[in-house]
Design an enzyme around this catalytic site. Structure first.
Site, short mmCIF file in Angstrom:
data_model
loop_
_atom_site.label_atom_id
_atom_site.label_comp_id
_atom_site.label_asym_id
_atom_site.label_seq_id
_atom_site.Cartn_x
_atom_site.Cartn_y
_atom_site.Cartn_z
N ASN A 7 0.11 3.22 -7.15
CA ASN A 7 -1.31 2.90 -7.40
C ASN A 7 -1.11 2.61 -9.01
O ASN A 7 -1.40 3.99 -9.05
CB ASN A 7 -2.71 2.26 -6.72
CG ASN A 7 -3.58 1.03 -7.85
OD1 ASN A 7 -3.40 0.36 -8.57
ND2 ASN A 7 -4.82 1.30 -6.89
N ARG A 91 1.26 -1.55 -5.35
CA ARG A 91 -0.54 -2.41 -5.02
C ARG A 91 0.12 -3.29 -7.15
O ARG A 91 0.57 -3.04 -8.22
CB ARG A 91 -1.25 -1.37 -5.89
CG ARG A 91 -2.37 -2.32 -6.19
CD ARG A 91 -4.01 -2.07 -6.55
NE ARG A 91 -4.88 -2.66 -6.47
CZ ARG A 91 -6.07 -2.60 -8.00
NH1 ARG A 91 -5.94 -1.08 -8.09
NH2 ARG A 91 -7.27 -3.27 -7.88
N HIS A 180 -9.44 -7.56 -4.93
CA HIS A 180 -10.12 -6.90 -3.96
C HIS A 180 -10.05 -7.58 -2.77
O HIS A 180 -10.35 -7.37 -1.49
CB HIS A 180 -11.51 -6.30 -3.89
CG HIS A 180 -12.54 -5.95 -4.43
ND1 HIS A 180 -13.88 -5.64 -5.20
CD2 HIS A 180 -12.05 -4.60 -5.24
CE1 HIS A 180 -14.23 -4.65 -6.25
NE2 HIS A 180 -13.00 -4.70 -6.25
N ARG A 241 -19.60 -3.63 -15.66
CA ARG A 241 -19.55 -5.24 -15.84
C ARG A 241 -20.96 -5.81 -15.34
O ARG A 241 -21.13 -5.96 -14.33
CB ARG A 241 -18.80 -5.55 -14.67
CG ARG A 241 -17.26 -5.05 -14.96
CD ARG A 241 -16.17 -5.53 -14.58
NE ARG A 241 -14.92 -4.46 -14.41
CZ ARG A 241 -14.33 -4.19 -12.64
NH1 ARG A 241 -14.48 -5.31 -11.87
NH2 ARG A 241 -13.46 -3.40 -12.62
N GLU A 384 -6.82 -0.27 1.64
CA GLU A 384 -6.00 -0.65 0.99
C GLU A 384 -4.68 0.52 1.80
O GLU A 384 -3.81 -0.96 1.18
CB GLU A 384 -6.64 -1.30 -0.28
CG GLU A 384 -7.48 -1.65 -0.74
CD GLU A 384 -8.00 -1.63 -2.05
OE1 GLU A 384 -9.10 -0.33 -1.88
OE2 GLU A 384 -8.19 -2.60 -2.80
#
Ligand code: ADP
Length: 398
Positions: A7, A91, A180, A241, A384
């Site tokens: 990743n 990823r 996600h 955010r 993940e």
């Protein structure tokens, strides 16, 4: 089979070497400060070993090389040679509309990932750099791309289209993509396993609540609605955010504070969310502590986060016309009993009710529903990396 999961971020790179069949993680770690100086943290779960090194990493290629050196090192390594790594799973954040599932990386796939750069200008270039660095130091090893957006490609047009002139979708690909995806996919499959029912028969709302947060409606195993949109800025308020806001605020802030569009977007991405409202931190642990000590804005930030998550769960259920299970995952979802309780407190009318005693837990798979609940509430730690490793093994094994 051994799969290296990568990743890659702009100045960091996370890795895990795992056996996708046994799900054993042989080693995992993190390269940081790539392009600055370089630091490697390498962990070996079997021995609880943790090793830290300062290694010059001018580019991602040196970072990958340092990972391979650590993995094959006589003392803290877990394999004898690089040839034991059968495949690499990467990823990749944005696959646009081109990828609805994971793919074997070839020149055409690389070109398509590059074409998606305008859609994810911060993430895709780093992912591409990571892939190219691996190809350089591991020539001939098959590599697979696993996209954050792919799982949401099953959303119907009525869910992904924004109410702006249609040509912006046709010409510029402006639509809701969702992110996600790997996490929502993993926890929804685990939920079906835990409930002992085929996923095709279930309506599941998955809540990935972490530093970044999104809610997903999964009907029969397919994502049909999710809260993140064209970018991960949309939907729920997050650590820093803003989530969904009235876009007119952007123009208003630019005019009243004489800000450029870059400055306003920086505020909405980096200084908003629970950090912006609380003024305390983007970390939910800090905010929960401050609220417990009587900080009113910290409490407001938590109340706002929970309220908006509650509404998203209800609207995701409405999108499916029902709900059998709600799943909590990621940093906050897995670890904060208080926020889970507050989020579901108003959902009793839908049959969602948790057992306060069962809810007093963190980081383990558990059904935390009350005995008289009509809907299962599950706690499922996300994984993940496992999805990336399993997808990679499946594709390479073909
Ligand atoms: P990322 O989106 O960076 O992968 P994570 O899923 O790791 O994020 O979630 C990070 C968030 O989880 C942080 O805000 C952190 O405060 C929160 N978190 C971790 N542990 C706890 C805890 N025990 N209680 C409340 N929040 C927690």
């Amino acid at each position: 089979m051994k799969v290296l999961v990568i990743n890659a971020g702009s100045s960091s790179l996370k890795y895990q070497l795992m056996d996708p069949q046994t799900q054993e993680v042989l080693a995992k770690g993190l390269c940081e400060r790539i392009g600055i100086d370089g630091r490697l943290t390498h962990k070996v779960p079997a021995t609880n070993g943790k090793y830290e090194f300062e290694i010059p990493m001018p580019t991602h290629a040196e970072a990958i090389q340092s990972v391979l050196d650590a993995l094959t090192n006589a003392e803290h390594g877990v394999i004898k040679s690089m040839s034991e790594i059968d495949a690499v799973g990467h990823r990749v954040v944005h696959g646009g509309e081109k990828f609805a599932s994971s793919v074997l990386i070839d020149d055409d796939v690389m070109a398509a990932i590059e074409e998606c750069i305008p859609l994810a200008p911060l993430h895709n270039p780093a992912n591409i750099t990571g892939i190219k660095a691996c190809q350089k130091v591991m020539p001939g090893v098959p590599m697979v791309a696993v996209f954050d957006t792919a799982f949401h490609q099953t959303m119907p047009a009525r869910a992904f289209i924004y109410a702006i002139p249609y040509e912006y979708y046709e010409e510029n690909h402006v639509r809701r993509y969702g992110f996600h995806g790997t996490s929502h996919l993993y926890v929804s499959r685990r939920a079906a396993d835990i409930l002992g029912k085929p996923i095709e028969e279930l309506k599941i709302v998955t809540c990935h609540l972490g530093n970044g947060s999104s809610v997903c409606a999964i009907d029969g195993g397919k994502s049909i609605e999710t809260s993140m949109g064209f970018t991960p800025l949309d939907g729920l308020p997050m650590g820093t955010r803003c989530g969904s806001i009235d876009v007119s605020i952007i123009e208003y802030l630019m005019e009243t504070h004489h800000l450029t569009i870059e400055e306003v977007m920086n505020i909405l991405n980096k200084k908003s969310g629970v950090l912006g409202v609380s003024g305390v931190s983007s970390d939910f642990r800090d905010i929960e502590s401050a609220a417990a000590e009587g900080n009113k804005r910290a409490q407001l930030a938590l109340d706002m986060f929970c309220y908006k998550t509650t509404k998203r769960i209800a609207s995701a259920s409405a999108a499916m016309g029902g709900i059998d299970a709600v799943v909590f995952t990621a940093g906050v979802g897995e670890n904060s009993p208080e926020l889970r309780e507050q989020i579901v407190a108003n959902l009793g009318f839908m049959g969602i009710k948790i057992d306060p005693e069962k809810n007093k837990t963190r980081g383990e798979e558990k059904d935390i529903s009350a005995a008289d609940a009509r809907v299962h509430t599950l706690l499922i730690p996300t994984n993940e990396e496992l999805v990336i490793a399993q997808d990679t093994a499946a594709i390479v094994g073909k």
